[in-house]
Design an enzyme around this catalytic site. Structure first.
Site, mmCIF file in Angstrom:
data_model
loop_
_atom_site.group_PDB
_atom_site.id
_atom_site.type_symbol
_atom_site.label_atom_id
_atom_site.label_comp_id
_atom_site.label_asym_id
_atom_site.label_seq_id
_atom_site.Cartn_x
_atom_site.Cartn_y
_atom_site.Cartn_z
ATOM 1 N N ARG A 141 40.040 35.550 46.379
ATOM 2 C CA ARG A 141 38.987 34.661 45.889
ATOM 3 C C ARG A 141 39.239 33.215 46.331
ATOM 4 O O ARG A 141 38.308 32.492 46.708
ATOM 5 C CB ARG A 141 38.926 34.744 44.359
ATOM 6 C CG ARG A 141 37.926 33.819 43.681
ATOM 7 C CD ARG A 141 37.928 34.093 42.174
ATOM 8 N NE ARG A 141 37.244 33.077 41.390
ATOM 9 C CZ ARG A 141 35.936 33.041 41.178
ATOM 10 N NH1 ARG A 141 35.173 33.977 41.719
ATOM 11 N NH2 ARG A 141 35.394 32.098 40.435
ATOM 12 N N HIS A 145 36.576 30.985 48.460
ATOM 13 C CA HIS A 145 36.044 29.730 47.941
ATOM 14 C C HIS A 145 36.460 28.539 48.802
ATOM 15 O O HIS A 145 35.782 27.503 48.788
ATOM 16 C CB HIS A 145 36.477 29.528 46.493
ATOM 17 C CG HIS A 145 35.658 30.318 45.524
ATOM 18 N ND1 HIS A 145 35.147 29.787 44.362
ATOM 19 C CD2 HIS A 145 35.236 31.616 45.543
ATOM 20 C CE1 HIS A 145 34.449 30.713 43.713
ATOM 21 N NE2 HIS A 145 34.506 31.834 44.407
ATOM 22 N N ASN A 170 34.902 26.818 40.226
ATOM 23 C CA ASN A 170 36.356 26.877 40.389
ATOM 24 C C ASN A 170 37.139 26.354 39.199
ATOM 25 O O ASN A 170 38.330 26.647 39.064
ATOM 26 C CB ASN A 170 36.773 26.059 41.617
ATOM 27 C CG ASN A 170 36.077 26.498 42.892
ATOM 28 O OD1 ASN A 170 35.741 27.668 43.056
ATOM 29 N ND2 ASN A 170 35.855 25.566 43.808
ATOM 30 N N HIS A 272 35.228 42.546 45.142
ATOM 31 C CA HIS A 272 35.224 42.731 43.690
ATOM 32 C C HIS A 272 35.693 44.128 43.289
ATOM 33 O O HIS A 272 35.614 44.494 42.115
ATOM 34 C CB HIS A 272 33.833 42.457 43.122
ATOM 35 C CG HIS A 272 33.517 41.005 43.015
ATOM 36 N ND1 HIS A 272 32.329 40.528 42.511
ATOM 37 C CD2 HIS A 272 34.243 39.902 43.354
ATOM 38 C CE1 HIS A 272 32.333 39.198 42.544
ATOM 39 N NE2 HIS A 272 33.488 38.798 43.056
#
Length: 399
Positions: A141, A145, A170, A272
Site C-alpha cells: 500500500r 500511495h 494516508n 486487497h
C-alpha cells in the site's frame, strides 16, 4: 577504416549503440568507438539518413558540426582520437535528450556502489512479514500511495503537516511501513560501499515486490535508479488517490489519468487479497448497502459499531478470506458479494469489469501475471533520474 565500413553493418551497429545508450546505465556506458564509427559514416552520407536520424540531428543542430569535423578530418592530419572525442560528446548529448527517463533505470544500477541492495531489502522484509504478515500488505500500500501521486519518488515518506503523510487517505497511521523503510535505509547506508547511494524511492519499490513474494504472490523485476523528491504533495494525494467510497467510473478515471487500462486497474486492486481495513472505511457498506452477502455483513458489524468515533473506527477486519496469503480469493469473494469495501465490490456489480473479475476468480495464474506486469508499470510512473531530486540520507527529511 571506420568511414569505409559497409553501410548495413553500420546500421546494425548504430541500433546496438542506441539500445545501449537507452538501457540500464544510460549514457554512462562505453560507446565512443561505436559512436564514432556510426555517426562519422552516417553523417558523411546524408542521403542515407532516416527521417528519425535527420530529426535527431536537426533538433540538436549537430549536423553542421559533424560535417565540419569530417571535412577537417579528410583534409588534414587531425588525429582520429580527436574526432572520436568530439563525437562522443555529441552522442552523450543525444542520449540525454532522446532517451526517456525510465530508460536510465536498471536492475544493475547499484551493481558497483551497492551490490547487496536486493539481498538486504529482501532479508529485512522477509523477517518483518514473518513476524507481522499485515506489514507486507502495508508495504504494498505504501508503494501504491507513493507512486500514484506524482510518480515513484519517495515523497510520501517526508515528514511534515503539509505533506502526503497527513493527506486524508494516508493520515492517522492509515499508511504504515515507514519504520521498515527507515530500518532498510540505515542498513544500506552502513553497508553499501558508496555510502548513501540507494534512494528511498527504490527501497519502497523493492520492499513492495518482496512483500508480494513473502505473502505467496508472484515475483517480478524491479529496476532501480530512482531519485528522491525534495517535496511532498498533500493536495495531489487528496485529489488523485482512489477512495474506498468511490464508484467504478470515478476509480477508472483516476487510473486512466495515470495511464492504466481498466484491466490493469482490476489487477492492481487485487492487492486487497492481503491486509485489513478499518471499520471507518467499510461501516457504510456493512450497514447500508444491499449488494453484500448477509453473513459477511453480520460478522463485520460485530466488530464495527454503527456509531462513528474512536476507538471503534480503528477496529480491523480482513479484506478477504485469506488476508495473509496473496492469492485470488479476493476476486472469488467479489463474485459472491463479499467485497469488504464499496470500492472493491463496484468491480463486480453488473459493470464493465465483471468479466475481468470472473477471469481472475477462476485463474490465479492470469491474475498473478497481470498483477506483476501492472506493478512493473506502476514502478515506472514518472521516476526522477539523473540529476533530478536527490538521494536522501534520511528518508523522512530532505538533505
Amino acid at each position: 577504416a571506420h568511414v569505409n565500413q559497409d553501410y548495413q553493418h553500420c546500421v546494425v551497429k548504430r541500433k546496438a549503440f542506441r539500445s545501449a545508450v537507452c538501457s540500464q546505465e544510460g549514457w554512462r556506458l562505453q560507446f565512443s568507438k561505436l559512436a564514432c564509427s556510426v555517426w562519422l559514416y552516417k553523417s558523411s552520407s546524408p542521403d542515407k539518413h532516416t527521417a528519425e536520424e535527420r530529426s535527431e540531428i536537426k533538433i540538436l543542430k549537430l549536423q553542421p558540426l559533424i560535417e565540419s569535423s569530417i571535412r577537417r578530418y579528410t583534409s588534414s592530419t587531425m588525429a582520429s582520437s580527436m574526432i572520436s572525442s568530439f563525437l562522443l560528446v555529441a552522442s552523450v548529448i543525444l542520449a540525454v535528450v532522446t532517451c526517456p527517463a525510465s530508460a536510465q533505470l536498471s536492475v544493475n544500477f547499484y551493481a558497483t556502489s551497492c551490490p547487496n541492495v536486493f539481498d538486504t531489502v529482501r532479508t529485512i522484509v522477509r523477517s518483518t512479514v514473518s513476524s507481522e504478515p499485515r506489514m507486507g500488505a502495508s508495504l504494498i500500500r505504501l508503494f501504491f500511495h507513493d507512486c500514484f501521486v506524482n510518480g515513484c519518488d519517495g515523497s510520501i515518506l517526508l515528514d511534515g503537516s503539509s505533506g502526503e503523510k497527513e493527506a486524508l487517505p494516508n493520515a492517522d497511521n492509515s499508511v504504515r511501513g515507514y519504520d521498515v523503510i527507515d530500518t532498510i535505509k540505515t542498513q544500506l547506508n552502513s553497508t553499501c560501499s558508496g555510502g548513501n547511494v540507494v534512494s528511498c524511492a527504490d527501497i519502497v519499490a523493492i520492499a513492495a515486490r518482496d512483500s508480494v513474494v513473502a505473502l505467496g504472490g508472484p515475483t517480478y523485476s524491479v529496476v532501480v535508479g530512482r531519485r528522491d523528491s525534495r517535496t511532498s504533495f498533500q493536495t495531489a494525494a487528496n485529489n488523485e488517490l482512489p477512495g474506498f467510497f468511490e464508484d467504478l467510473d470515478a476509480i477508472t478515471t483516476k487510473f486512466t489519468n495515470k495511464g492504466f487500462t481498466q484491466r490493469e486497474m482490476v489487477a492492481l486492486s487485487g492487492a486487497h487479497t492481503v491486509g485489513q481495513a478499518r471499520c471507518s472505511t467499510f461501516r457504510d457498506r456493512v450497514y447500508n448497502e444491499t449488494n453484500i452477502d448477509s453473513t459477511l455483513a453480520s460478522s463485520r458489524q460485530a466488530n464495527c459499531p454503527r456509531a462513528q468515533g474512536l476507538p471503534g473506527d480503528r477496529n480491523l477486519s480482513p479484506l478477504d478470506g485469506t488476508p495473509t496469503t496473496f492469492d485470488n480469493t479476493y476476486f472469488q469473494d467479489l463474485t459472491n458479494r463479499r467485497g469488504l469495501l464499496h470500492s472493491d465490490q463496484v468491480l463486480f456489480n453488473g459493470g464493465a469489469t465483471d468479466s475481468i473479475v470472473r477471469t481472475y476468480s477462476t485463474d490465479a495464474n492470469t491474475f498473478f501475471n497481470d498483477f506483476a506486469n501492472a506493478m512493473v508499470k506502476m514502478a515506472n510512473l514518472n521516476p526522477l533520474t539523473g540529476t533530478q531530486g536527490e538521494v536522501r540520507l534520511n528518508c523522512r527529511i530532505p538533505n
